[in-house]
Design an enzyme around this catalytic site. Structure first.
Site, short mmCIF file in Angstrom:
data_model
loop_
_atom_site.label_atom_id
_atom_site.label_comp_id
_atom_site.label_asym_id
_atom_site.label_seq_id
_atom_site.Cartn_x
_atom_site.Cartn_y
_atom_site.Cartn_z
N ASP A 1 0.85 -1.19 0.00
CA ASP A 1 0.00 0.00 0.00
C ASP A 1 0.88 1.24 0.00
OD1 ASP A 1 -2.36 1.42 0.01
OD2 ASP A 1 -2.73 1.19 2.15
N GLU B 1 2.80 4.59 -4.33
CA GLU B 1 2.78 5.37 -5.58
C GLU B 1 4.16 5.92 -5.98
OE1 GLU B 1 -0.88 4.51 -4.07
OE2 GLU B 1 0.50 5.82 -3.00
N ASP C 1 -8.81 3.66 -2.64
CA ASP C 1 -9.76 4.13 -1.62
C ASP C 1 -11.00 4.75 -2.24
OD1 ASP C 1 -7.83 3.25 0.08
OD2 ASP C 1 -7.11 5.23 0.66
#
EC number: 3.2.1.20
Length: 693
Positions: free
Chosen positions: A320, A323, A416
């Site tokens: 997670d 990015e 999300d």
């Protein structure tokens, strides 16, 4: 003017401008200099300072698809898209960019598909007929670049060649396609086991449980919280006794702490700034440094950490915030905003790395902005190696972010999302966009992740059930919710809704052998598991307007209800289609009304393996099951490439079938169970064939 060279091999053309330093090397096997010119490839190249601009013509009836995770219509015309991984929490339709950057688009013109893949992990911009109506304009912020033109003629041909170039998808274990439960966060450990027991007692088959960051000690990676999870081995053993896997979240931030082993062992392997000092940021653990996954020695070190973590019995890794995200600048901006008399929403503050961060790739120092989008790819690569180092045959990695090639290592989920009727429709567009961009193992947070802090959310039970129904055939199937959200685990729903979800989950398990057979096909050929209708019917312009239905492999059409209604109109492409629920055979190129909550149609020429060694056969075709058994059907015969066990055979036919003969010896009577549907209870191994009479 930089030199331009063109190479080719088996319908793939590699265009090299100048001397590029690509984020990852995708060697074109047996490449030879091509006689084709740029004009013959339909391209124009303009070099402006430190930018390269690639243009191709765009016809009025041409379709542009691909580009990965984009919150737009699947036909990408008349929009502008940015490739730049960001932490896009609570995103909405038309927000761009999101978490994943796949710089691949496919043109379908006059029924012929051609792919265009730009191997750049910088902020590439695709203008698809927006600035200039008759052009696709690709702007790469580099003075040297490589890109590929991939001939079809079918969309699946393009994806086969694209994944031959960037890597075929890995094959996850079958349990990875089962029903997963997750929460931000489950704890303490006794509650985790208790929840699984409740789920199983209520008849829900749970394949895996995800633990979010609260299992860690002070959010430090590769640690267990001493009070919430005092006996992790006991937890893992208890879950395994129940045939449930454990997947733990692993972010990318290492806490700065001289008493913390990964920080000490990782010195010399973390990201730096231009001055050569460590880049020190902020993440969940507080003051944080970040592995420079572009370095080979960093990947080796990380693989060792992952391998050691897996040695405890952990079954999967959830990557997670990769990015990559850093909170430093968001905190600085928030501090400034808090001093002002006016309040600002800060949920979308800058969370990217600063511009002065550098990496070391293949021995060369490169700026973060040039390779940013490939960071999660290299993290997934290192994590995958950790599984290999631990000699695991079953590999499960879930990643939020990605770049071209991520399919070799990980599932992707859409991040999300916010529970709403608009998001319900959007999730289908997102997963289908990824699927036709070479990322076959995809899914979303069932129920929508965001909680009560967002005014836009809809907590209705009807919406939650329809999320479960929407994702019925998504390769990744997991419910997940924020700390302040409602419970999305079905055992906490009122009985009426609980039973509806149970029916959906059980139906998924019934079709799991078919889904897993498609996963095998994906790993071998690069084909998507789920796909838009136009993927199978690319010469039918009408199919490019259908965005609320999807194909599961070649043979199954699913039309989820993505509104508050209880019925819907279903567009059926050309051919004949079998209504799974009532046996009706319908001629395609038609629109029919479905009153079933889960509209499923089987295409003529289909073989569908089901749970419990069942088979559905409709028409003449061939199919490879997940165990590599080849099954071939004709008008009066079904052949098997090797011995397999069949419990029940369902034959769909407009002509009556009275009996079957197994291996030229055993005669079995057939029962007509509904229109066009004939069922034979076989319950034996078949060595060669079944004859229909």
């Amino acid at each position: 003017m930089q030199t331009i060279k063109i190479y080719e091999n088996k319908g793939v053309y590699k265009v090299v401008i100048g001397e590029p330093f690509p984020p990852i090397e995708f060697p074109l096997e047996q490449k030879i200099s091509s006689n084709k010119s740029l004009s013959e490839l339909g391209l124009t190249i303009v070099q402006q300072g430190n930018k390269v601009i690639v243009e191709k013509s765009l016809d009025l009836k041409e379709h542009i698809i691909g580009l990965g995770e984009k919150a737009f219509e699947l036909d990408r015309k008349r929009k502008r898209y940015v490739m730049y991984n960001v932490d896009a929490g609570a995103y909405k339709k038309y927000q761009d960019p999101l978490y994943v950057s796949i710089p691949l688009f496919i043109s379908v013109k006059d029924g012929v598909a051609t792919g265009y893949f730009f191997n750049s992990a910088s902020k590439v911009i695709f203008d698809v007929g927006l600035e200039e109506y008759d052009k696709v304009i690709v702007t790469i912020p580099e003075d040297s670049v490589e890109f590929y033109v991939i001939e079809g003629p079918r969309i699946e041909d393009v994806l086969e060649k694209y994944t031959e170039l960037t890597g075929k998808p890995f094959l996850p274990p079958m349990w990875a396609f089962g029903y997963m439960i997750s929460r931000y966060s489950y704890y303490p450990q006794d509650k985790v086991v208790e929840l699984v027991d409740i789920m199983q007692k209520e008849g829900f088959r749970v394949a895996g449980v995800f633990l979010d960051i609260h299992y860690m000690d002070s959010y430090k990676l590769f640690t267990w919280h001493p009070y919430r999870f005092p006996e992790p081995k006991k937890l893992i053993d208890e879950l395994h006794k129940r045939n449930v896997k454990l997947i733990t979240i692993v972010d990318h931030g290492i806490r700065v702490d001289q008493n913390y082993s990964p920080f000490l062992s990782g010195m010399g392997k973390f990201c730096e700034i231009e001055s050569g000092e460590l880049f020190v940021g902020k993440m969940w653990p507080g003051t944080t440094v970040y592995p420079d996954f572009f370095r080979e020695d960093t990947r080796e070190w990380w693989a060792g950490l992952i391998s050691e973590w897996l040695s405890q019995g952990v079954d999967g890794i959830w990557l997670d915030m990769n990015e990559p995200t850093d909170f430093s600048r968001a905190i600085e901006i928030r501090d400034v905003l808090s001093s002002l008399p006016v309040q600002f929403r800060d949920d979308r503050l800058v969370t990217t790395f600063p511009d002065n961060v550098v990496h070391y790739l293949r021995g060369k120092r490169v700026k973060h902005e040039k390779v940013r989008n490939a960071y999660p790819l290299y993290e997934a690569m290192a994590t995958f190696k950790g599984f290999r180092t631990s000699h695991r045959n079953e590999i499960f990695i879930l990643s939020r972010a990605g770049y071209a090639g991520i399919q070799r290592y990980a599932f992707i989920w859409t991040g999300d999302n916010t529970p709403s009727w608009d998001d319900l429709k959007l999730q289908l567009q997102l997963v289908l966009g990824l699927s036709i961009s070479g990322v076959p193992f995809v899914g979303c947070d069932i129920g929508g992740f965001q909680g009560r802090n967002f005014a836009e959310i809809d907590n209705s039970m009807d919406l939650l059930v329809k999320y479960y129904a929407l994702a019925l055939f998504f390769p990744f199937y997991r419910s997940h919710k924020a700390t302040d959200g409602i419970d999305t685990e079905p055992v906490f729903l009122p009985d009426y809704y609980k039973e509806k979800v149970k029916e959906i989950v059980e139906l998924r398990y019934k079709f799991l052998p078919y889904i897993y057979s498609l996963a095998l096909e994906a790993s071998e050929k690069g084909h998507p598991v789920i796909r838009p209708l136009f993927y199978e019917f690319q010469d039918d312009d009408d199919m490019y307007r259908i965005e609320d239905e999807y194909m599961v492999g070649k043979y199954l059409l699913y039309a989820p209800i993505v509104s508050k209604e209880e019925s819907r109109l279903v567009t059926l492409p050309r051919g004949k289609w079998y209504n799974y629920w009532n046996g009706e055979i319908i001629n395609g190129k038609s629109v029919v009304k479905s009153t079933h909550e889960l509209p499923i149609y089987l295409r003529e020429g289909s073989i569908i393996p089901l749970e419990g060694d069942e088979l559905i056969v409709y028409g003449e075709t061939s199919f490879k099951r997940y165990d590599n058994a080849e099954i071939t059907s004709s008008s009066n015969e079904i052949k098997f490439s090797r011995e397999i066990y069949v419990s029940k055979l369902t034959i769909t036919s407009e002509k009556p079938v009275s009996k079957i003969i197994v291996d030229d010896s055993k005669e079995i009577q057939v029962e007509k169970t509904m229109q066009n549907t004939y069922v034979a209870k076989i319950n034996q191994k078949i060595r060669g064939k079944i004859n229909l009479e």
